[in-house]
Write an enzyme that holds these catalytic residues in place. Sequence first.
Site, PDB file in Angstrom:
ATOM      1  N   HIS A 261       3.980  -9.319  -6.349  1.00 56.59           N
ATOM      2  CA  HIS A 261       3.441  -8.039  -6.804  1.00 56.59           C
ATOM      3  C   HIS A 261       3.864  -6.981  -5.799  1.00 56.59           C
ATOM      4  O   HIS A 261       3.557  -7.068  -4.612  1.00 56.59           O
ATOM      5  CB  HIS A 261       1.920  -8.075  -6.912  1.00 56.59           C
ATOM      6  N   CYS A 262       4.580  -5.959  -6.275  1.00 60.90           N
ATOM      7  CA  CYS A 262       5.102  -4.904  -5.406  1.00 60.90           C
ATOM      8  C   CYS A 262       4.197  -3.674  -5.517  1.00 60.90           C
ATOM      9  O   CYS A 262       4.065  -3.082  -6.586  1.00 60.90           O
ATOM     10  CB  CYS A 262       6.538  -4.548  -5.799  1.00 60.90           C
ATOM     11  N   VAL A 263       3.590  -3.308  -4.388  1.00 63.32           N
ATOM     12  CA  VAL A 263       2.694  -2.148  -4.399  1.00 63.32           C
ATOM     13  C   VAL A 263       3.478  -0.843  -4.515  1.00 63.32           C
ATOM     14  O   VAL A 263       2.929   0.179  -4.955  1.00 63.32           O
ATOM     15  CB  VAL A 263       1.817  -2.125  -3.133  1.00 63.32           C
TER      16      VAL A 263
ATOM     17  N   ASN B  84       3.940  -0.469  -8.097  1.00 62.09           N
ATOM     18  CA  ASN B  84       2.648  -0.683  -8.765  1.00 62.09           C
ATOM     19  C   ASN B  84       2.786  -1.595  -9.978  1.00 62.09           C
ATOM     20  O   ASN B  84       2.239  -1.337 -11.043  1.00 62.09           O
ATOM     21  CB  ASN B  84       2.036   0.665  -9.185  1.00 62.09           C
ATOM     22  N   ASN B  85       3.552  -2.671  -9.788  1.00 58.98           N
ATOM     23  CA  ASN B  85       3.793  -3.592 -10.892  1.00 58.98           C
ATOM     24  C   ASN B  85       4.206  -4.940 -10.330  1.00 58.98           C
ATOM     25  O   ASN B  85       4.691  -5.037  -9.187  1.00 58.98           O
ATOM     26  CB  ASN B  85       4.886  -3.052 -11.811  1.00 58.98           C
TER      27      ASN B  85
END
Length: 342
Positions: A180-182, A185-186
Amino acid sequence: MDFLTLFLLYLCSVLAVAALLCLCSGRQESFLTRSVTRASQVLSLVIPSQLQRVTQRALHRLFHTRSCLFVVLHVALQAAVFGEYTWEVFVYCWELQFHLLLLLLPYLLLAANLGCFLLCSRANPGTVTKSNAASLAKVYAYDGVLFQRGLVCPTCTLEKPARSKHCSVCRTCVHRFDHHCVWVNNCIGAGNAGVFLLYLLSLTATAGAVAAVTAALLLQVLLLSNALHGTYLDAQGQEQPVGIPLLVQHLFLTFPRIVFMLGFVILLTLVLGGYCSFSLYLALTNQTTNEWCKSRRFGGSPHLPSQPHDRPLVYRNIYSKGIWRNLKEIFNPPSVMERKKK
């Protein structure tokens, strides 16, 4: 000496922040959980318990729930860098008659990066639902080590397809889950892994182009001012050649904002370059970040039910099909029909 101390502190602080942000975006959330837990244990002796609870809730909301904060920070950093590049670096380079294509290259790369960013953040990463769980379970074979047939996600109450994982941030299972890549945001999964790789490459190229043009400008300024071949009088009145510390001090006092920006984009390029190299390695070997982390920790895991207890577990990547086919799969993930044809 005071200037050098201040400048070294600046470099160390920028490097520490860049490394921390890279770790936060690329690691599993368990890394953040362990870091927060250890820090809270150390600080619990001096920080009031009420303030600790507020801090923990804030960190949980920041890293364990979907938030646009890092997206806003991402855009703000790009706006700050390109604002400085446009209002100072571009103008000085234009006066020094730099080639126009060289000056416009960072803008072209920025446009490509923003396009990949939008596609990656808005794309469906490969959400596993009741309607597609059975078909997704047929796309990849179960390796019997990292992925077991018949396991049900306790949250989604769905049978997990091979190479999938439940994301606690998005609260859903993702097919071919990477992480999950902040920053976008996805989740990164089968549906947007290729775009995410292009996003990383374009972001690294953008930072590198800005750093190259800025460094060329400062070098040209030093050449025109003859500072590279100059001398100065020391405390005894003797002539000494100008060294690197004095050159840095001269540039810092003359172009403070440009030097600060150059230091930031150089460190950013190095950090992103390392992360890009790791992502390319995963793509060329047909692995995900989740699988790579699990395989590294596999030596200490207990025997799984399907494995004999008297035989050590050996992990082997069964999904690699060669460099070119692995790379093709990133941009064109396989479907159930493709596997049936094979």
